[in-house]
Design an enzyme around this catalytic site. Sequence first.
Site, PDB file in Angstrom:
ATOM      1  CB  SER A 190      -8.637   0.960   5.797  1.00  0.00           C
ATOM      2  OG  SER A 190      -9.403   2.136   5.787  1.00  0.00           O
ATOM      3  CB  SER A 248      -8.216   3.647   2.781  1.00  0.00           C
ATOM      4  OG  SER A 248      -7.361   3.065   3.769  1.00  0.00           O
ATOM      5  CE  LYS A 295      -3.877   2.082   2.600  1.00  0.00           C
ATOM      6  NZ  LYS A 295      -4.794   1.908   3.752  1.00  0.00           N
TER       7      LYS A 295
END
EC number: 6.3.5.7
Length: 485
Positions: free
Chosen positions: A175, A151, A76
């Site tokens: 998330s 997210s 990420k």
Amino acid sequence: MSDITSLTLTELVKNIKDKKISSEETTKAFIDRGEKSRDLNTYITEDFSNALLKAKSFDQKPNFDLKLPGVPIAVKDLFCTKDVKTTAGSKILNNFIPPYESTVTQNIWNEGAILLGKLNCDEFAMGSSNETSFFGNVQSPIDKGLVPGGSSGGSASALAANLTPITIGTDTGGSIRQPASFTGTVGLKPTYGSCSRYGIVAFASSLDQAGPMSKDVKDCALLQEIISTYDEKDSTSIDFKRNEYSKELTNNIKGKKIGIPKEYRVDGMPKEIEDLWTKGIEYAKDCGAEIVEISLPHTNYALPTYYIVAPAEASSNLARYDGVKYGFRSKGENLIDMYEKTRSEGFGSEVQRRIMIGTYVLSSGYYDAYYLKAQKVRKLIKNDFDEAYKKVDAILTPSTPSAAFKIGEKTNDPVSMYLNDIFTVPVNLAGLPAISIPAGIDVKGYPLGLQIIGKAFDEQNILNIAYAMEEKIQFKNKITDWWIK
């Protein structure tokens, strides 16, 4: 090897150690699939050429004692990676190249893994659909036009699409778990303080936690084993005896007491989620667990509490982005004008909304009425879990109130978007570990997940329960590669 990219991490590591495949061969396979999958928009930064060089270097001097020997991994884009652009999905960090490495990613590289690139995410991790990213929304590999969740949407999409064998995300209010549920993958939010936050771009410091995302529970346990370390560079890192999660993994959960919170049966819950939960309870019973009804009375207030505490911390954390030392800078007639233009042009609308909410609840006239009250309710929510764990070993709930929705479906309705986190935010407020595992599909064939919540620092227990239930459920993700032309 027919299709390297479809292997689990455990299978991949075994094949590399048995010299059936090389690191270079493996890395090339993931790069090739990544290049064919750009329509998913999972990557913000590709580091493919460097990855190949590192793979060749590993093959020349292999070290098979490592846990991730020459395994290529994408992460990420919220983790600082030395000399590789780190944007947090924001225009304001579009040109930021960190001079240092996050502790979590360093732990992964120390075990022999190789960076493929940085994965798309909601801007500063603020979002539940990966639609707030400056670099565009991410497509779910499950179906065209579907959100992958957020997210950590890029991470979930890349994992489900076999662009990376495992990945890491961050979880502030769901998330990791929500996108895992939406994409038929496994996602673990560890206990707060279990994994170092050093080098992770901050959203809400008392809630943020890094965690593993994987194709199955065994891989999840291995990655958690690697990334969970005490770190003096993080003041919130906790020094406790960590398990060898993958070695201690067992499907024997006979006699475990699993709680079912009555407050999670919310009004308007779709029948398919109710049915999934009922099936989950039966799976747990089949594994030998005992089901106990429990009450978490203050979790009804978790969502409004979260959306006071998280924006308050975000408004403070994001005050550092002023265009002076690093990141995007807009021209202004004077210093104040430059600050105003930089922040209004550099931050997206959702980030601006949360900064404004946070600034409001921290202002002198409203601090007591909102922020202080929210912190008191947060304590009550934590106490609810403490009381429940006097009776049970873990808690079982749905991961999300629905399956994945269409891109653009909720963008103009922030409250509807925020309600996606109704089952996940209580865990963050209480600092507890929780794992989402794929457990079924809705009428359209979209994945649905179940969440197992544990006591603080009891990751081993929830991994074991997830492992046992995974064997009973036998979920198979149906990916058609619709995006590959």
